[in-house]
Design a protein around this motif. Structure first.
Motif, PDB file in Angstrom:
ATOM      1  N   ASP A  81     -10.354 -28.772 -25.426  1.00 31.20           N
ATOM      2  CA  ASP A  81      -9.065 -28.422 -24.827  1.00 31.20           C
ATOM      3  C   ASP A  81      -8.407 -27.226 -25.512  1.00 31.20           C
ATOM      4  OD1 ASP A  81      -8.690 -29.793 -27.165  1.00 31.20           O
ATOM      5  OD2 ASP A  81      -6.958 -30.945 -26.477  1.00 31.20           O
ATOM      6  N   GLU A 101      -2.925 -30.201 -16.278  1.00 33.30           N
ATOM      7  CA  GLU A 101      -2.271 -31.054 -17.278  1.00 33.30           C
ATOM      8  C   GLU A 101      -2.631 -32.516 -17.082  1.00 33.30           C
ATOM      9  OE1 GLU A 101      -0.710 -30.091 -19.920  1.00 33.30           O
ATOM     10  OE2 GLU A 101      -1.013 -28.000 -19.345  1.00 33.30           O
ATOM     11  N   ARG A 102      -2.799 -32.920 -15.855  1.00 36.00           N
ATOM     12  CA  ARG A 102      -3.203 -34.314 -15.583  1.00 36.00           C
ATOM     13  C   ARG A 102      -4.627 -34.574 -16.054  1.00 36.00           C
ATOM     14  NH1 ARG A 102      -3.955 -35.147  -9.555  1.00 36.00           N
ATOM     15  NH2 ARG A 102      -6.049 -34.394 -10.081  1.00 36.00           N
ATOM     16  N   LYS A 125      -5.477 -34.741 -19.971  1.00 30.89           N
ATOM     17  CA  LYS A 125      -5.169 -36.001 -20.647  1.00 30.89           C
ATOM     18  C   LYS A 125      -6.382 -36.936 -20.610  1.00 30.89           C
ATOM     19  CE  LYS A 125      -0.201 -35.859 -19.655  1.00 30.89           C
ATOM     20  NZ  LYS A 125       0.918 -36.513 -18.924  1.00 30.89           N
ATOM     21  N   ARG A 156      -9.039 -35.607 -22.997  1.00 33.83           N
ATOM     22  CA  ARG A 156      -8.751 -35.885 -24.404  1.00 33.83           C
ATOM     23  C   ARG A 156      -9.093 -37.324 -24.774  1.00 33.83           C
ATOM     24  NH1 ARG A 156      -3.169 -32.474 -23.926  1.00 33.83           N
ATOM     25  NH2 ARG A 156      -4.026 -30.442 -24.586  1.00 33.83           N
ATOM     26  N   GLU A 157      -8.857 -38.248 -23.858  1.00 26.68           N
ATOM     27  CA  GLU A 157      -9.242 -39.642 -24.107  1.00 26.68           C
ATOM     28  C   GLU A 157     -10.752 -39.742 -24.295  1.00 26.68           C
ATOM     29  OE1 GLU A 157      -7.764 -41.984 -20.908  1.00 26.68           O
ATOM     30  OE2 GLU A 157      -5.646 -41.675 -21.422  1.00 26.68           O
ATOM     31  N   SER A 211       0.141 -34.773 -33.832  1.00 24.20           N
ATOM     32  CA  SER A 211      -1.009 -35.303 -33.091  1.00 24.20           C
ATOM     33  C   SER A 211      -1.931 -36.125 -33.991  1.00 24.20           C
ATOM     34  CB  SER A 211      -1.790 -34.167 -32.435  1.00 24.20           C
ATOM     35  OG  SER A 211      -2.433 -33.359 -33.416  1.00 24.20           O
TER      36      SER A 211
END
Length: 706
Positions: free
Chosen positions: A401, A452-453, A456, A459-460, A654
């Motif tokens: 990212d 942006e959706r 996420k 990243r998970e 973070s």
């Protein structure tokens, strides 16, 4: 009552055996009329060694072998036995037709010169495989498209059954030059394809009568073939499909099958009934490498362009950076969750993006393959950097990212589009990983809200992937791995990957490198046996030094993995964060790539990157991944986490939970992160010193760092 495929195959085999027996009885006056057994009974000759040179010999062989055997007990064994009997019966009928007075002669058979041409084309790769389509499709257009798509992939197509009339392009019995050969208007005429395969074995495989194992090996390794069965199974059609399976030739059906009737790798059904899905499934089952369509985009693509720099003033659009999000995510999915070859752009195309813009981008690559493993995901994802960098006028750094990518004005003027990124990736993944993945789909997001959706979710996934290494320490393994992926722009840089110290880019872990070496033993990730340890505290090994010297073009002779102050590892330019020593604070600071402000070192991230990037060894400066900051091997020779006195705020927050957890293990307090300064505290050493002293930061209890 609906019959199972096995029941259909057995009844179909019996029907063919009965027909052959009746024909033998009718032709009993043929007597000793001679015949070429290798031409008319190639399967019988190859599988049994029985040289049926005349009618009497054929009748005797048939009488001894047409009876159903009793040894078979499992569903698979019963199907294969029915297949053998079907082949024998169908081949017998074919031979009798040839011997009969006034018979069709050899017009049913492909001439030896055509077979030789086919065999040579298969062996030298001119043709990818042989597809035998039998039956009748429920849709004439699907049938025609199926044949055309197979031909476009360089696959020879043989047709038997109603498909012959459905395909509008058939004009003669043997059109090998056109890659399409109609065999006959009944499904049972597919026997000609199987006898042709055996004859090719006699011509090119040095197979002798009776060498059954050698024939089956030849069909498995040198003559890739598969059957596509169309429409509801008639008895004879089921029988010849079982015959193909008995030769090790897989069958794909366009009809739904109960899961218990499927035989993995040998008899399967397509979940989506269209031509492409049938072809993809057949290719995967037989592990056939098809020709990849040449890449057609308006810019040149060549590894020579890797490392090309696109300057800001020459950029049409930049994706990612400090102001917008850009990410890349490779997903391993099931075959039902991928549309092979599809490229989707969600959001504005390049003609809708103003010149000089900074724009969000999400790159999602979906892959499916029977040989694909979850361990391969990370290293394949990192190859996105490679593949995009091959494009003239494209610039790409970092990963996950933190991607930054530029498209030059010249590339835009030549007609390059966002979709062309997908075309490039689709082509490169197919050509590079064709033996591992069978299907590829590309999704490109340029809509800011969607990016942006999706990031996420990405990243998970990154976090789950990183967790796989938990519990593995450097001391538990004998082998580290190198990574030279970034040498295109940092020719002397080499990453040394250990379980507790991954790539600076954050995208390649020790497990990823190990998987990469399994996939490509001569690739960018090479094993390094640790060998003699020269300094356990600083992390120096003799073999690592020797490899580093050679791989860095002799610019780095010694390297320590666990310190930033004494002969540290080199840095490229793709690192997620950068570390620098702060002498007055007796510690170190770390700034994340997306932080654009000033730092207590007196330099911005970009300036720090220019100081230590490019593969140079600079004590006191080091590019790192975000995950490495919480590692047990985070500069332990320098004092470890206790030296961390300043972080850019986003990075600090973070990693707050992981840092506090690690700090507790090191007895640095319950809320260690609260003692770390950030840009809200100050951006010079003078500004942050009062804060650190007030928090009684543990760095002040350590020996001088310089």
């Amino acid at each position: 009552m609906v019959m199972t495929f096995r029941q259909q195959a057995e009844q179909g085999a019996q029907k063919l055996v009965t027909a052959a027996g009746q024909q033998l009885a009718q032709d009993n006056m043929l007597g000793t009329r001679k015949m070429d057994f290798q031409q008319w009974l190639p399967l019988t000759a190859a599988l049994s060694g029985n040289q049926c040179n005349d009618y009497d010999a054929l009748a005797q062989y048939f009488a001894e072998n047409h009876v159903k055997k009793t040894q078979a007990s499992t569903e698979r064994e019963l199907i294969l036995e029915a297949g053998w009997r079907s082949l024998m019966a169908a081949e017998t009928c074919q031979a009798l037709r040839a011997m009969a007075p006034g018979g069709v002669g050899n017009t049913d058979l492909l001439p030896d010169n055509v077979l030789r041409k086919i065999g040579v084309a298969i062996v030298d790769g001119t043709m990818a495989a042989i597809a035998i389509i039998c039956g009748t499709s429920e849709d004439d257009i699907v049938a025609s498209n199926l044949v055309e798509e197979l031909r476009d992939k360089g696959i020879l197509v043989m047709l038997a059954g109603g498909i012959v009339e459905q395909y509008s392009g058939n004009q003669s019995l043997a059109q090998a030059d056109n890659h399409i050969i109609p065999l006959g208007k009944e499904a049972v005429h597919a026997i000609h394809a199987f006898t042709a395969a055996a004859r090719i074995g006699f011509l090119l495989g040095n197979i002798v009568p009776g060498d059954r194992d050698r024939l089956l090996t030849f069909l498995a390794t040198r003559l890739p073939a598969f059957v596509i069965s169309l429409g509801s199974q008639q008895l004879e059609q089921a029988a010849v499909c079982a015959g193909a399976m008995s030769l090790g030739i897989p069958v794909v059906s366009d009809q739904p099958l109960p899961p218990e009737e499927e035989i993995a790798g040998l008899f399967e059904t397509a979940r989506i009934n269209n031509g492409s899905e049938l072809i993809n499934l057949a290719i995967e089952m037989k592990e056939i490498k098809v020709k990849v369509t040449p890449l057609q985009i308006p810019i040149k693509v060549n590894p020579a362009y890797e490392g090309e720099i696109v300057r800001k003033q020459d950029t049409w659009v930049e994706f990612g950076g400090n102001k917008v999000t850009a990410f890349e995510w490779l997903q391993m999915v099931g075959k039902e969750d991928i549309d092979d070859g599809r490229i989707t752009v969600i959001g504005p195309e390049i003609n809708e993006i103003p010149e000089g813009s900074e724009w969000p981008l999400g790159i999602v690559v979906k892959v499916y393959g029977r040989k694909m493993q979850q361990d391969f995901v990370g290293i394949m994802e990192r190859r996105i950097h490679y593949f995009i960098s091959y494009g003239e006028g494209l610039w790409h750094i970092a990963g996950r990212d933190l991607v930054r990518m530029r498209i030059s004005k010249e590339a835009r003027q030549q007609g390059f589009t966002i979709r062309d990124i997908g075309e490039l990736l689709l082509h490169m993944f197919r050509t590079t990983f064709g033996t591992i993945i069978n299907r590829v789909e590309i999704i490109l997001y340029t809509d800011a809200h969607v990016v942006e959706r999706e990031v996420k979710a990405a990243r998970e996934f990154y976090a789950i992937r990183d967790q796989h290494l938990q519990g593995i320490t450097d001391e538990m393994v004998d082998t580290f791995y190198s990574c030279t992926l970034c040498q295109s722009h940092s020719p002397n840089h080499v990453c040394i990957l250990t379980p507790e110290r991954g790539g600076l880019c954050g995208a390649v872990t020790w497990l990823d490198a190990r998987a990469s070496y399994e996939m490509n033993p001569v690739g960018p990730n090479q094993p390094i046996c640790k060998g003699e340890c020269l300094d356990a505290t600083k992390g120096m090994w003799k073999n690592v030094n020797e490899y580093m010297c050679q791989a860095s073009n002799r610019t780095v002779e010694e390297v320590n993995l666990y310190t930033v102050m004494d002969r540290p590892v080199t840095s490229c330019g793709c690192f997620e964060a950068v570390m620098a020593v702060l002498p007055q604070a007796n510690g170190i600071m770390i700034a994340a790539r997306d932080y654009s402000g000033e730092t207590p070192s007196g330099m911005t991230f970009t300036q720090l990157m220019g100081t230590c990037g490019g593969g140079v060894q600079i004590p006191g400066f080091l590019g790192v991944s975000r995950r490495f900051i919480t590692s047990g091997k985070f500069i332990p020779a320098d004092g470890g986490l206790a030296r961390l006195v300043w972080m850019s705020k986003e990075l600090k927050e973070s990693l707050r939970a992981e840092l506090n957890e690690r700090a507790k293990k090191l007895r640095l307090g319950d809320n260690f992160v609260d003692s770390i300064a950030d840009e809200t505290t100050g951006v010079t050493e003078e500004e942050i010193l009062p804060f650190l002293q007030e928090r009684n930061h543990p760095a002040f209890k350590l020996p001088p760092i310089m």
